[in-house]
Design a protein around this motif. Structure first.
Motif, short mmCIF file in Angstrom:
data_model
loop_
_atom_site.label_atom_id
_atom_site.label_comp_id
_atom_site.label_asym_id
_atom_site.label_seq_id
_atom_site.Cartn_x
_atom_site.Cartn_y
_atom_site.Cartn_z
N PRO A 3 48.26 44.50 83.71
CA PRO A 3 47.11 44.38 82.80
C PRO A 3 46.31 45.68 82.76
CG PRO A 3 46.71 43.20 84.85
CD PRO A 3 48.13 43.69 84.89
N GLY A 4 45.69 45.95 81.61
CA GLY A 4 44.87 47.14 81.46
C GLY A 4 43.63 47.05 82.34
N PRO A 5 42.96 48.19 82.57
CA PRO A 5 41.79 48.17 83.44
C PRO A 5 40.67 47.27 82.92
CG PRO A 5 42.05 50.32 82.37
CD PRO A 5 43.26 49.50 82.04
N GLN A 6 40.59 47.10 81.60
CA GLN A 6 39.56 46.23 81.04
C GLN A 6 39.80 44.76 81.40
OE1 GLN A 6 36.89 47.40 79.66
NE2 GLN A 6 37.50 49.50 79.33
N ARG A 7 41.06 44.39 81.59
CA ARG A 7 41.41 43.01 81.91
C ARG A 7 41.03 42.63 83.34
NH1 ARG A 7 42.48 39.64 77.86
NH2 ARG A 7 43.91 40.52 76.35
N THR A 8 40.85 43.61 84.20
CA THR A 8 40.53 43.31 85.60
C THR A 8 39.02 43.14 85.82
OG1 THR A 8 40.42 45.66 86.16
CG2 THR A 8 42.55 44.55 86.44
N ILE A 9 38.22 43.43 84.82
CA ILE A 9 36.77 43.26 84.94
C ILE A 9 36.44 41.77 84.83
CG2 ILE A 9 34.53 43.79 83.90
CD1 ILE A 9 35.74 46.41 82.88
N PRO A 10 35.73 41.21 85.82
CA PRO A 10 35.40 39.79 85.76
C PRO A 10 34.39 39.49 84.65
CG PRO A 10 34.45 40.79 87.72
CD PRO A 10 35.27 41.84 87.04
N SER A 11 34.35 38.25 84.24
CA SER A 11 33.43 37.85 83.18
C SER A 11 31.99 37.77 83.72
CB SER A 11 33.83 36.49 82.61
OG SER A 11 33.60 35.48 83.58
N VAL A 12 31.06 37.86 82.80
CA VAL A 12 29.65 37.73 83.16
C VAL A 12 29.41 36.37 83.80
CG1 VAL A 12 27.30 37.62 82.23
CG2 VAL A 12 28.89 39.33 81.36
N ASP A 13 29.97 35.33 83.21
CA ASP A 13 29.78 33.97 83.73
C ASP A 13 30.30 33.82 85.16
OD1 ASP A 13 28.91 31.24 83.15
OD2 ASP A 13 31.03 30.73 83.39
N ARG A 14 31.47 34.38 85.43
CA ARG A 14 32.03 34.29 86.78
C ARG A 14 31.12 35.00 87.79
NH1 ARG A 14 37.43 37.10 89.18
NH2 ARG A 14 37.31 36.11 91.22
N LEU A 15 30.60 36.15 87.42
CA LEU A 15 29.70 36.87 88.32
C LEU A 15 28.38 36.13 88.51
CD1 LEU A 15 30.38 40.49 87.09
CD2 LEU A 15 30.88 39.58 89.36
N LEU A 16 27.85 35.57 87.44
CA LEU A 16 26.58 34.83 87.56
C LEU A 16 26.71 33.64 88.51
CD1 LEU A 16 25.32 34.84 83.85
CD2 LEU A 16 24.34 36.07 85.80
N HIS A 17 27.85 32.98 88.49
CA HIS A 17 28.07 31.84 89.39
C HIS A 17 28.31 32.28 90.83
CE1 HIS A 17 28.53 29.59 85.63
NE2 HIS A 17 28.12 28.57 86.37
N ALA A 18 28.79 33.49 91.04
CA ALA A 18 29.12 33.96 92.39
C ALA A 18 27.96 34.67 93.08
CB ALA A 18 30.33 34.89 92.31
N LEU A 19 26.94 35.09 92.32
CA LEU A 19 25.82 35.81 92.91
C LEU A 19 25.02 34.90 93.83
CD1 LEU A 19 24.48 37.71 89.79
CD2 LEU A 19 25.53 38.74 91.80
N ARG A 20 24.44 35.50 94.88
CA ARG A 20 23.56 34.71 95.74
C ARG A 20 22.23 34.49 95.00
NH1 ARG A 20 23.88 39.46 99.33
NH2 ARG A 20 22.13 40.82 98.83
N PRO A 21 21.51 33.43 95.36
CA PRO A 21 20.25 33.14 94.67
C PRO A 21 19.25 34.28 94.83
CG PRO A 21 20.92 31.29 96.04
CD PRO A 21 21.84 32.42 96.37
N VAL A 22 18.54 34.55 93.75
CA VAL A 22 17.52 35.60 93.75
C VAL A 22 16.36 35.10 92.89
CG1 VAL A 22 18.54 36.86 91.82
CG2 VAL A 22 17.10 38.06 93.43
N ASP A 23 15.14 35.44 93.30
CA ASP A 23 13.95 34.96 92.60
C ASP A 23 13.62 35.88 91.42
OD1 ASP A 23 11.72 33.45 92.00
OD2 ASP A 23 10.42 34.55 93.39
N LEU A 24 14.45 35.78 90.38
CA LEU A 24 14.27 36.54 89.15
C LEU A 24 14.56 35.62 87.98
CD1 LEU A 24 16.11 39.89 89.97
CD2 LEU A 24 13.67 39.62 89.62
N PRO A 25 13.95 35.89 86.83
CA PRO A 25 14.29 35.09 85.64
C PRO A 25 15.77 35.29 85.26
CG PRO A 25 12.28 36.36 85.28
CD PRO A 25 12.87 36.84 86.57
N ARG A 26 16.39 34.23 84.82
CA ARG A 26 17.82 34.26 84.47
C ARG A 26 18.16 35.36 83.45
NH1 ARG A 26 22.41 31.64 86.53
NH2 ARG A 26 23.95 31.57 84.90
#
Length: 102
Positions: A3-26
């Motif tokens: 796959p091209g290098p662009q295909r290995t970049i995770p989606s925004v949604d996947r990253l948002l679900h994997a981030l630890r909780p932080v006290d910031l507006p979504r």
């Protein structure tokens, strides 16, 4: 074909679900993730998912530390509001006049 290098970049949604909780507006979190992914796309170098996640967590922690935080002022009154109207001795007035003239 790999796959091209662009295909290995995770989606925004996947990253948002994997981030630890932080006290910031979504929306702030989403904007930060999108900016970071845009810089990765521009560089052409995709870090491993865990490293990318850690970079984002550090960036969000730094953003959260820069926000204004509510505090309780328990120091009391430091100076009375009428202090500026207090009568000064002639020696104090002379000292202020000398300082002001310098």
């Amino acid at each position: 074909m790999p796959p091209g290098p662009q295909r290995t970049i995770p989606s925004v949604d996947r990253l948002l679900h994997a981030l630890r909780p932080v006290d910031l507006p979504r929306p702030w979190i989403t904007h930060t993730v999108r900016q970071h992914l845009a810089s990765i796309r521009a560089s052409g170098q995709t870090p491993p998912f865990d490293e990318l996640l850690e970079q984002l967590n550090r960036a969000l922690d730094a953003l959260a530390r820069r926000r204004l935080q509510p505090v309780i002022n328990a120091t009391g009154i430091l100076a009375h509001t009428n202090l500026g109207r207090s009568p000064l001795s002639p020696a104090a007035l002379d000292a202020l006049a000398q300082i002001g003239a310098a």
